[in-house]
Design an enzyme around this catalytic site. Structure first.
Site, PDB file in Angstrom:
ATOM      1  CG  ASP A   1      10.108 -11.716   9.831  1.00 53.36           C
ATOM      2  OD1 ASP A   1      10.113 -10.471   9.728  1.00 53.36           O
ATOM      3  OD2 ASP A   1       9.088 -12.411   9.683  1.00 53.36           O
TER       4      ASP A   1
ATOM      5  CG  ASP B   1      10.648  -6.186  11.648  1.00 48.43           C
ATOM      6  OD1 ASP B   1      10.235  -5.043  11.425  1.00 48.43           O
ATOM      7  OD2 ASP B   1      10.130  -7.212  11.159  1.00 48.43           O
TER       8      ASP B   1
END
Length: 848
Positions: free
Chosen positions: A736, A535
């Site tokens: 996350d 990400d």
């Protein structure tokens, strides 16, 4: 709604897991089961009758469930904030007893070092019901050693010292001494006794090789055989009797193991010798010495058992070292803390601290619980948890973790997470659980061990027959001795230890380096990954906007002058970008001036009057709205920044744009190195992000990614991961946020940033404590090294048996006249297990 139910019949962690699993199979039910106290906290969408819950737990075993008490509904939840400010999980507040955090840790938890039943644990010490090994106590955060006076047992202290009554040295209380150390001390005591009686047996037996044996001048051989018998009794029936108990249990349950072979080999030798003493006439002449007595093997049985005991002793000592990483983490947790109540400071036990308490941390002290700094600033050494050696500067509002070490300044902190909720406690739990889990490669070793023992017994029988039929005289004696040697040398202990020892040391090594492994399967699968998906926000980047540059094009207007105006305009704004500017102003010591006529223009920016000048801060549309002109060179420079993925806000004074502020989400300093290391491993690294194309492209080029996909929703990330898997790729996904959780669950390996949301962490198999992307490369390196170590152990253990069994059977005798004594076989068998452990311990020195 939530209710608390009482559960009876649970005895171990395995019971707890089975009950929890069956309850969670009920539609609309989310259950959390604890062993101490034995209860279930059940969330349900609609009321479910207790009878239906009872049907579920009955499937798990002989368990009962009932409502704990009238009105035991759990309510009044509070939301826990993760470190990056995201809302995480909602947990019970009012009805959670203060002891809940520590109860499970206070009681002893024991497991088999061979992991025969996977992650099953027991609440009492003893022997494994499968393999017979001594159960090992799991290290616990709240496992404390208490000290008492041998003369005055009413004196109990947390630390060693002198008795205040009689002055005698305080000693550890029996109930609190480390179980592994107690096991070692018990084995050491038995080993000393075994050596004391085995040594004279060995000397008596070996004396027969001395010409004109002086012992025979005292009495004939048949009486010396009786002496050997008497001396062997303490060895067999006290020092090593546990081996025969374990062997018998393995035969009754038909779970054959190393003790099966030891019990048969040593037991047959000893019983044969007893019969030889009592009824020598029933044996043919081939079994008799030239003195007319039958060969006895008391010395072989005693020496074999003593050497096996030595191996167990060395294993107990070495096994303690495999848990050293956990023990070092345990040492980080202080026993005491300074609490501030009603303006007074008091030194209290760590277990009495609750969330919301104010604590004072003095220079050099360990931080007692997780929380945030309320007053003061300091530098904190977090290397013991993050693996990073550079101390971190902390100020008011910053998070601090239990076990980390304060620098040379004092500060006041607010306790937020205590007991089992602290990061340190969760790390220890995760490491404990991962250490007990089985890697898929271990299934191969388990399968081999299942067939191994019966095959060895057949080889031993065949060895006796071959020697008895074709061997030299006394052929029966040769056959008997070699058959016993085969049984002893083939013990599969080294094979059973090969995988769990490497996993235990490797998981501990990862924890010390800031890489938490949820289970051994994840450690093995990480070795097969060929694509890493990452990400952007919070993974590659810091996850929070920060001011990168302020550009002024008006003569006489410095950067600080412009920053003063910008800070003033943002002082009344709650926008994340405004907070980034205010933080930057604070770093530059810019005073916050008053702003008049403040107005936030949705989607454009803010306006107001500062120092009697009409000012505006925002995008190009805001400049058009206030009638401010933008110089071509200013617009060109701002456009170039925007193409690099930066956020640009123009600042105007009156009718002229005089500069701009550039805001970006900084790329983590280790991102480029991490990607390069993964490339060196032959892995492809790509990025999935919900951000715009320009920003994604700029980040991708900056750290040399293999590709990227932008403007993805959570379901898009999930689908993209599936596409890669459909192409035959093994995918690791690192993220996350809550939006990453579906993709993390879908990936072959999910890697969560420890600074992210609890949802992401729960969805992942690997957690990077500090959220540093370099941890992905460390996890890959750790996986490579652990799997390599496991293969070395398996090769050594299997190769040892492949070579050792034929030699013990006497295959070298026709060519070189060499035979392997059962005593030498016992020594070799013991040290083979220790060698596997020592090889596993090399992982502690591995560089990640």
């Amino acid at each position: 709604m939530q209710h608390i139910y009482k559960i009876t019949g649970m005895h171990c962690n395995g019971c707890r897991e089975k009950v929890e699993c069956e309850l969670n199979k009920i539609d609309g039910v989310s259950a959390k089961v604890t062993l101490d106290p034995p209860q279930a906290i059940i969330s349900m969408e609609k009321h479910i009758p207790t009878g239906q819950l009872q049907q579920a737990v009955s499937k798990a075993g002989n368990y009962t469930i009932e409502m704990d008490m009238p009105g035991s509904m759990v309510h009044d939840h509070h939301t826990v904030q993760s470190e990056n400010g995201h809302q995480a999980m909602s947990v019970p507040h009012e009805h959670k007893h203060k002891t809940d955090n520590t109860a499970q840790h206070a009681s002893g938890v024991y497991y088999c070092p061979m992991h025969c039943e996977g992650d099953k644990t027991y609440d009492k010490p003893g022997n494994c019901p499968v393999c017979g090994m001594n159960l090992v106590q799991q290290p616990s955060l709240h496992q404390k050693t208490k000290y008492t006076c041998p003369m005055h047992p009413e004196i109990i202290r947390d630390e060693p010292g002198a008795c205040p009554i009689c002055g005698m040295e305080l000693i550890p209380m029996d109930g609190n001494v480390e179980e592994e150390d107690k096991t070692y001390q018990t084995l050491l005591k038995k080993f000393k006794i075994a050596v004391l009686f085995t040594l004279p047996i060995f000397l008596i037996s070996m004396s027969e090789m001395i010409p004109n044996n002086p012992l025979f001048r005292l009495m004939p051989l048949k009486y010396w055989n009786w002496v050997q018998f008497v001396l062997s009794l303490p060895v067999v029936f006290y020092a090593t009797w546990m081996f025969f108990e374990r062997a018998w249990r393995s035969i009754v349950t038909w779970k054959l193991n190393m003790f099966t072979l030891i019990g048969i080999g040593a037991g047959v030798s000893w019983v044969f010798s007893i019969i030889a003493l009592l009824m020598p006439g029933i044996f043919p002449d081939e079994f008799k010495t030239h003195h007319g007595t039958v060969y006895v093997y008391f010395e072989a049985a005693a020496v074999i058992l003593t050497l096996v005991l030595l191996g167990q002793l060395l294993e107990a000592r070495a096994h303690g070292k495999t848990n050293s990483a956990i023990r070092e983490l345990l040492k980080l947790a202080p026993n005491k803390a300074t609490i501030i109540k009603d303006g007074k400071e008091e030194n209290v036990d760590i277990d009495s601290i609750h969330a919301g308490d104010l604590l004072r941390v003095k220079p050099g002290e360990k931080i007692p619980v997780d929380g945030s700094i309320k007053e003061g600033e300091t530098v904190i050494d977090e290397s013991m948890i993050s693996g990073e050696p550079v101390p971190v500067e902390k100020k008011a509002g910053d998070k601090v973790k239990a076990g980390t070490i304060n620098g040379n300044k004092t500060f006041v902190m607010l306790a937020e997470k205590v007991g089992a909720d602290t990061v340190l406690a969760q790390i220890i739990d995760m490491v404990n659980n991962a250490s007990r889990s089985k890697a898929p490669i271990q299934k191969m070793a388990d399968k081999i061990s299942g067939y191994f023992v019966p095959i060895v017994v057949l080889i031993a029988v065949a060895t006796f027959i071959v020697w008895a039929v074709w061997g030299p005289q006394p052929s029966y004696v040769y056959g008997f001795v070699n058959a016993v040697a085969v049984l002893i040398i083939a013990c599969p202990c080294a094979l059973g230890l090969a995988t769990p020892m490497s996993v235990m040391v490797g998981v501990g090594k990862g924890a010390k380096s800031g890489v938490l492994i949820k289970n051994a399967e994840a450690l093995e699968k990480m070795n097969t990954i060929d694509v890493v998906v990452i990400d952007k926000t919070g993974t590659v980047t810091e996850g929070k906007p920060s001011v990168e540059k302020i550009n002024s094009i008006k003569n006489g207007l410095s950067e600080n002058d412009l920053l003063t105006i910008i800070v003033a305009l943002n002082s009344n704004s709650e926008h994340p970008l405004a907070q980034a500017i205010l933080n930057y102003g604070k770093e530059k010591n810019i005073p916050v001036q008053q702003v008049f006529g403040f107005e936030a223009v949705t989607g454009k920016g803010v306006t107001g009057t500062v120092n009697n000048q009409q000012a505006a801060l925002g995008n190009k549309k805001l400049m058009e709205q206030v009638g401010a002109t933008i110089a071509p060179e200013l617009e060109q420079e701002a456009g170039a920044a925007q193409q690099q993925g930066k956020t640009v806000s123009y600042i105007s004074l009156g009718k002229e744009a005089v500069g701009f502020v550039m805001i970006s989400d900084k790329i983590k300093s280790t991102a480029t190195e991490a990607v390069q290391r993964l490339h060196d491993e032959g892995l492809k690294v790509i990025m999935f992000t919900g951000d715009n194309e320009d920003t994604a492209k700029a980040v991708s080029e900056a750290i040399d990614l293999d590709g990227f996909k932008a403007q993805l929703l959570p379901e898009n990330k999930l689908q993209e991961v599936k596409k890669l898997q459909d192409e035959g790729r093994k995918v690791a996904m690192a993220g996350d946020g809550i939006n990453d959780a579906p993709a993390l669950s879908q990936a072959d390996i999910g890697i969560a940033m420890g600074t992210g949301t609890d949802v992401a962490i729960e969805s992942a198999e690997i957690t990077l404590v500090e959220g540093d992307i370099i941890g992905i490369a460390k996890a890959r390196s750790l996986s490579d090294k652990v799997m390599g170590n496991i293969k070395q152990n398996l090769l050594f253990a299997l190769g040892y048996n492949v070579l050792g069994i034929p030699i013990a059977a006497g295959v070298l005798y026709p060519f070189f006249g060499l035979l392997l004594s059962p005593m030498i076989a016992a020594l070799a068998m013991s040290f083979s297990s220790v060698s596997v452990i020592i090889n596993s311990l090399r992982l502690k020195q591995a560089s990640l």
